[in-house]
Design a protein around this motif. Sequence first.
Motif, PDB file in Angstrom:
ATOM      1  N   UNK A   1       0.819  -1.227   0.000  1.00  0.00           N
ATOM      2  CA  UNK A   1       0.000   0.000   0.000  1.00  0.00           C
ATOM      3  C   UNK A   1       0.850   1.274   0.000  1.00  0.00           C
ATOM      4  N   UNK A   2       1.894   1.372   0.835  1.00  0.00           N
ATOM      5  CA  UNK A   2       2.688   2.618   0.828  1.00  0.00           C
ATOM      6  C   UNK A   2       3.358   2.861  -0.527  1.00  0.00           C
ATOM      7  N   UNK A   3       3.726   1.790  -1.212  1.00  0.00           N
ATOM      8  CA  UNK A   3       4.380   1.910  -2.521  1.00  0.00           C
ATOM      9  C   UNK A   3       3.358   2.349  -3.578  1.00  0.00           C
ATOM     10  N   UNK A   4       2.168   1.740  -3.492  1.00  0.00           N
ATOM     11  CA  UNK A   4       1.074   2.058  -4.420  1.00  0.00           C
ATOM     12  C   UNK A   4       0.627   3.510  -4.230  1.00  0.00           C
ATOM     13  N   UNK A   5       0.440   3.895  -2.971  1.00  0.00           N
ATOM     14  CA  UNK A   5      -0.065   5.248  -2.674  1.00  0.00           C
ATOM     15  C   UNK A   5       0.964   6.308  -3.060  1.00  0.00           C
ATOM     16  N   UNK A   6       2.234   6.046  -2.788  1.00  0.00           N
ATOM     17  CA  UNK A   6       3.260   7.043  -3.132  1.00  0.00           C
ATOM     18  C   UNK A   6       3.385   7.178  -4.643  1.00  0.00           C
ATOM     19  N   UNK A   7       3.262   6.059  -5.357  1.00  0.00           N
ATOM     20  CA  UNK A   7       3.331   6.125  -6.824  1.00  0.00           C
ATOM     21  C   UNK A   7       2.160   6.957  -7.356  1.00  0.00           C
ATOM     22  N   UNK A   8       0.969   6.774  -6.785  1.00  0.00           N
ATOM     23  CA  UNK A   8      -0.208   7.530  -7.252  1.00  0.00           C
ATOM     24  C   UNK A   8      -0.009   9.033  -7.042  1.00  0.00           C
ATOM     25  N   UNK A   9       0.598   9.392  -5.940  1.00  0.00           N
ATOM     26  CA  UNK A   9       0.842  10.824  -5.657  1.00  0.00           C
ATOM     27  C   UNK A   9       1.815  11.398  -6.687  1.00  0.00           C
ATOM     28  N   UNK A  10       2.834  10.657  -6.992  1.00  0.00           N
ATOM     29  CA  UNK A  10       3.839  11.137  -7.964  1.00  0.00           C
ATOM     30  C   UNK A  10       3.243  11.194  -9.371  1.00  0.00           C
TER      31      UNK A  10
END
Length: 193
Positions: A119-128
């Motif tokens: 989840x942290x990887x998915x969420x950070x990618x979405x923000x970028x």
Amino acid sequence: MTRVLILGANGQVARHATACFLENTDVDLTLYLRHTSRLKNPDPKRATIVEGNVLDRAALIDAMKGQDVVFASLAGEMAEQAQKIVAAMKEASLKRLIFISSMGIYGEVPGEKYRSVLDPYRDSAAIIEASSLDYTILRPGWFTNNPKVSYQITQKGEPFHGHDISLNSLSDLIVKLALDPTLHVRSSIGVSQ
Ligand SMILES: NC(=O)c1ccc[n+]([C@@H]2O[C@H](COP(=O)([O-])OP(=O)(O)OC[C@H]3O[C@@H](n4cnc5c(N)ncnc54)[C@H](OP(=O)(O)O)[C@@H]3O)[C@@H](O)[C@H]2O)c1
């Protein structure tokens, strides 16, 4: 002369990429990490060490001044980190971001479901991806110490090929991305051996 800011500079990938930058390019590096006592400066003529937390807005903006490329290789609260990085880069008028994520964030690895651990990887990618930055998100497979440099790249929307990636290969790609402002821009790419 290209100037690269490395965030999370005491991490495994960051230290490996630092050595690769120093050995194969003439870029200047700023090594940004939480506890500077943990890292010996690998080349005081070309590397500057700065103590800071990525979540510290003022310190991050300060470290970004005069840089050309931001390379982030982090762990932990990655969504919050991504938000801070995107905002600080906007404030510092920087565009080029290389961000280490992980394979599996889009469910793109055949036969594998990683669920909440990513989840942290998915969420950070979405923000970028929602930012206006010239980003490249790297989704590497599992790291190995295989000395070989060879890799295959998959784009977002394609199934991930393979499983592992040598640190030598990953660093080779990170250096290429830092030196070429047009390479895989606004892309999230899978990388495996
Ligand atoms: N191992 C694998 O096969 C694999 C495969 C795909 C992706 N990944 C992911 O790739 C990323 C990089 O891997 P790695 O092995 O280099 O990880 P690592 O050695 O754990 O490095 C992560 C670094 O992030 C730093 N950090 C965390 N929060 C920070 C903050 N708020 N401010 C500043 N620095 C912060 C840590 O600093 P401190 O030293 O201060 O704690 C640490 O040095 C990780 O997210 C990892 O999960 C790993």
